[in-house]
Design an enzyme around this catalytic site. Structure first.
Site, PDB file in Angstrom:
ATOM      1  N   ASP B  30     -60.262 -71.817 -13.674  1.00 46.79           N
ATOM      2  CA  ASP B  30     -61.001 -71.331 -14.838  1.00 46.79           C
ATOM      3  C   ASP B  30     -60.743 -72.273 -16.026  1.00 46.79           C
ATOM      4  O   ASP B  30     -59.607 -72.360 -16.495  1.00 46.79           O
ATOM      5  CB  ASP B  30     -60.525 -69.905 -15.165  1.00 46.79           C
ATOM      6  CG  ASP B  30     -61.224 -69.320 -16.388  1.00 46.79           C
ATOM      7  OD1 ASP B  30     -61.924 -70.080 -17.101  1.00 46.79           O
ATOM      8  OD2 ASP B  30     -61.065 -68.113 -16.638  1.00 46.79           O
ATOM      9  N   GLU B  80     -41.142 -94.246 -17.612  1.00 45.18           N
ATOM     10  CA  GLU B  80     -40.933 -93.875 -16.211  1.00 45.18           C
ATOM     11  C   GLU B  80     -42.044 -94.470 -15.357  1.00 45.18           C
ATOM     12  O   GLU B  80     -42.173 -94.155 -14.185  1.00 45.18           O
ATOM     13  CB  GLU B  80     -40.835 -92.354 -16.048  1.00 45.18           C
ATOM     14  CG  GLU B  80     -42.022 -91.564 -16.568  1.00 45.18           C
ATOM     15  CD  GLU B  80     -42.787 -90.862 -15.479  1.00 45.18           C
ATOM     16  OE1 GLU B  80     -43.763 -91.494 -15.000  1.00 45.18           O
ATOM     17  OE2 GLU B  80     -42.434 -89.734 -15.115  1.00 45.18           O
ATOM     18  N   CYS B 112     -39.108 -88.515 -20.002  1.00 39.59           N
ATOM     19  CA  CYS B 112     -39.887 -88.648 -21.242  1.00 39.59           C
ATOM     20  C   CYS B 112     -39.041 -89.008 -22.460  1.00 39.59           C
ATOM     21  O   CYS B 112     -39.545 -89.003 -23.580  1.00 39.59           O
ATOM     22  CB  CYS B 112     -40.647 -87.358 -21.510  1.00 39.59           C
ATOM     23  SG  CYS B 112     -41.830 -86.961 -20.232  1.00 39.59           S
ATOM     24  N   ARG B 200     -41.837 -73.488 -13.244  1.00 36.82           N
ATOM     25  CA  ARG B 200     -41.366 -72.868 -14.489  1.00 36.82           C
ATOM     26  C   ARG B 200     -39.925 -73.236 -14.838  1.00 36.82           C
ATOM     27  O   ARG B 200     -39.481 -73.023 -15.949  1.00 36.82           O
ATOM     28  CB  ARG B 200     -41.537 -71.347 -14.421  1.00 36.82           C
ATOM     29  CG  ARG B 200     -42.944 -70.925 -14.787  1.00 36.82           C
ATOM     30  CD  ARG B 200     -43.106 -69.441 -14.708  1.00 36.82           C
ATOM     31  NE  ARG B 200     -43.029 -68.981 -13.328  1.00 36.82           N
ATOM     32  CZ  ARG B 200     -43.127 -67.713 -12.971  1.00 36.82           C
ATOM     33  NH1 ARG B 200     -43.285 -66.783 -13.878  1.00 36.82           N
ATOM     34  NH2 ARG B 200     -43.056 -67.361 -11.706  1.00 36.82           N
ATOM     35  N   HIS B 235     -40.904 -83.293 -28.470  1.00 34.97           N
ATOM     36  CA  HIS B 235     -41.558 -83.745 -27.246  1.00 34.97           C
ATOM     37  C   HIS B 235     -42.680 -82.761 -26.949  1.00 34.97           C
ATOM     38  O   HIS B 235     -42.519 -81.557 -27.122  1.00 34.97           O
ATOM     39  CB  HIS B 235     -40.571 -83.821 -26.072  1.00 34.97           C
ATOM     40  CG  HIS B 235     -41.259 -84.176 -24.792  1.00 34.97           C
ATOM     41  ND1 HIS B 235     -42.068 -85.285 -24.695  1.00 34.97           N
ATOM     42  CD2 HIS B 235     -41.320 -83.555 -23.589  1.00 34.97           C
ATOM     43  CE1 HIS B 235     -42.571 -85.339 -23.471  1.00 34.97           C
ATOM     44  NE2 HIS B 235     -42.135 -84.303 -22.776  1.00 34.97           N
ATOM     45  N   SER B 297     -36.794 -85.051 -18.817  1.00 34.81           N
ATOM     46  CA  SER B 297     -36.332 -84.269 -17.677  1.00 34.81           C
ATOM     47  C   SER B 297     -35.167 -84.972 -17.009  1.00 34.81           C
ATOM     48  O   SER B 297     -35.083 -86.195 -16.999  1.00 34.81           O
ATOM     49  CB  SER B 297     -37.471 -84.084 -16.680  1.00 34.81           C
ATOM     50  OG  SER B 297     -38.426 -83.199 -17.209  1.00 34.81           O
TER      51      SER B 297
END
Lengths: 131, 345
Positions: B30, B80, B112, B200, B235, B297
């Site tokens: 959607d 990266e 990042c 998540r 970020h 990360s």
């Protein structure tokens, strides 16, 4: 450019990355690609290195739809003769889709090709429109 | 490190864009749900001949415009998506801006936040007198597998900062602090084309924990409150996380909106918080304080406090605004070709 080989590319990095040419102080003429000897002044010439500022005007251009094999993924693309502000004319790719004769352009830094998927990547100047 | 600062800055974002709605259309999602859920309307796409090295050079040229590049004695490029697994991007940047050969160089990788790690290293070398000036770059052409959630946001961009003596600075570095832990929230193994992520798991224990802790530690060390700052930059992996982090730390929309670019360009990874800083420096007035926190990360956050000087008024616009407004949209098929997702036989 795909088959040029790393040493040949490496020798011209100054020209390809930074548009470094030469200038004859005697007759006030700028050369690109660089000339070690001024053809006008001969031994009276006083030739020194000069970095060009990278801006110029499109003199003429063509759009390539049937490229040589190594550029097949890039077509269609435009090649132009650009008259640099310092005088020399260079043939280079234009990164914009639309281009007109007389457009003001500036040099940008892009990939020019590579020696295959596992080879050296060749970087250098192309031009983008300022209009 | 308060004797150093930013002497020049530049950002670069490719002119091509794809709307998140267009990506959602291809994968049967959607479009409204995707766009509103991520808070990203469109993302930047590199042209066929653009990569981390070319964008780093464009940003570095803008950062060093009018400056004597031979004074640069260190270049660090954080990404990266370096074009080579072995061969530095930093030497390409050094040669293209005329800083070679009297300089040290290396490439950084920390998801990042490699670009902000480059700023810390560069500022340390300048502060200690090892380097007259240093250049720190954060750049990425990030990858998201077709159909993966990352594909909606993985974008391209670069930002570069010329670090020098505080007396030459457009913004002085008041302080920096980091918060780092071994957290496997996002990774890409050697030789793999696309990264994997912990869904998540990338949120609370990763982005928010590190961002909030680094930010609070910096405010504590400097004895500051959020209201001491005119701008706050985070970020921005999407349009939602930075807003939530800003509110958790006590910043308001007025402080974060100028540095929030992800709704219009997506997540530019190593360049994300730094392009936000470039956008803010374009607006800042003398004495404005700027708060910046990156996140990478793996995981870690670097927080910075900058203060704009009188010299900020002498610098021209960084041209980033032109990159953000002069754009061309691609459909998914052209986008797939640009990201090398369609291979010729």
């Amino acid at each position: 450019m795909t088959e040029m080989g790393a040493p040949r590319f490496w020798r011209n990095i100054q020209q390809r990355y930074r548009l470094t040419g030469t200038r004859c102080d005697t007759c006030d003429t700028t050369y690109f690609p660089p000339r070690q000897l001024c053809p006008e002044c001969r031994r009276e010439g006083d030739v020194e290195e000069q970095e060009l500022n990278g801006t110029g005007t499109v003199v003429t251009y063509t759009t390539v739809h049937e490229p040589s094999p190594e550029y097949e993924g890039d077509s269609p693309y435009s090649l132009a003769i650009v008259e640099l502000d310092e005088g020399p004319r260079v043939t280079a790719q234009i990164v914009d889709d639309e281009i007109q004769v007389g457009d003001e352009v500036e040099a940008c830094f892009r990939r020019m090709g590579e020696g295959g998927g596992d080879g050296v990547i060749y970087y250098g100047f192309k031009f983008r429109s300022l209009d | 490190m308060d004797d150093t600062g930013i002497a020049g800055y530049g950002g670069y974002v490719p002119s091509l864009r794809i709307e998140t709605r267009e990506i959602a259309r291809i994968w049967g999602e959607d479009p409204d749900e995707i766009e509103n859920g991520l808070g990203v309307r469109q993302k930047s796409v590199p042209d066929l001949d653009e990569d981390t090295a070319t964008m780093s050079v464009e940003a570095a040229r803008r950062a060093t415009d009018g400056e004597d590049s031979s004074r640069i004695e260190a270049i660090y490029v954080g990404s990266e998506s370096h074009p080579y697994a072995v061969k530095p991007t930093a030497t390409i940047v050094g040669a293209a801006i005329g800083a070679t050969p009297g300089m040290t160089a290396a490439d950084y990788e920390f998801a990042c936040k490699a670009g902000t790690a480059a700023i810390q290293t560069g500022a340390g070398l300048v502060s200690s007198g090892v380097a007259d000036r240093a250049l720190a770059v954060g750049a990425d052409v990030s990858q998201g597998a077709p159909g993966d959630a990352l594909e909606y946001s993985a974008a391209a961009g670069a930002a570069a900062f010329l670090l020098g003596d505080a007396d030459d600075a457009v913004a002085k570095l008041e302080g920096t602090t980091s918060y780092t832990s071994d957290t496997p929230d996002f990774w890409r193994r050697e030789g793999e084309r696309y990264p994997q992520h912990g869904e998540r798991f990338t949120g609370k224990p990763a982005y928010f924990k590190h961002t909030i802790n680094a930010g609070q530690n910096l405010l504590g060390e400097l004895d500051r409150a959020p209201e001491d700052y005119s701008y706050a930059v985070f970020h921005q992996p999407n349009g939602k996380f930075p807003v939530k982090a800003a509110h958790q730390l006590g910043f308001t929309e007025e402080q974060y909106e100028a540095g929030l670019l992800s709704p219009e360009i997506g997540n530019t990874y190593s360049a994300a918080s730094l392009l936000g800083l470039v956008a803010v420096l374009d607006e800042a007035e003398p004495d404005d304080r700027i708060f910046v926190t990156s996140f990478g990360s793996g995981a870690g956050s670097d927080a910075f406090s900058f203060r704009a000087t009188e010299k900020i008024e002498e610098t021209g616009d960084s041209k980033l605004r032109d990159d953000l407004t002069d754009v061309e949209h691609l459909d998914y098929a052209m986008y797939a070709r640009h990201k090398d997702k369609i291979q010729e036989e």
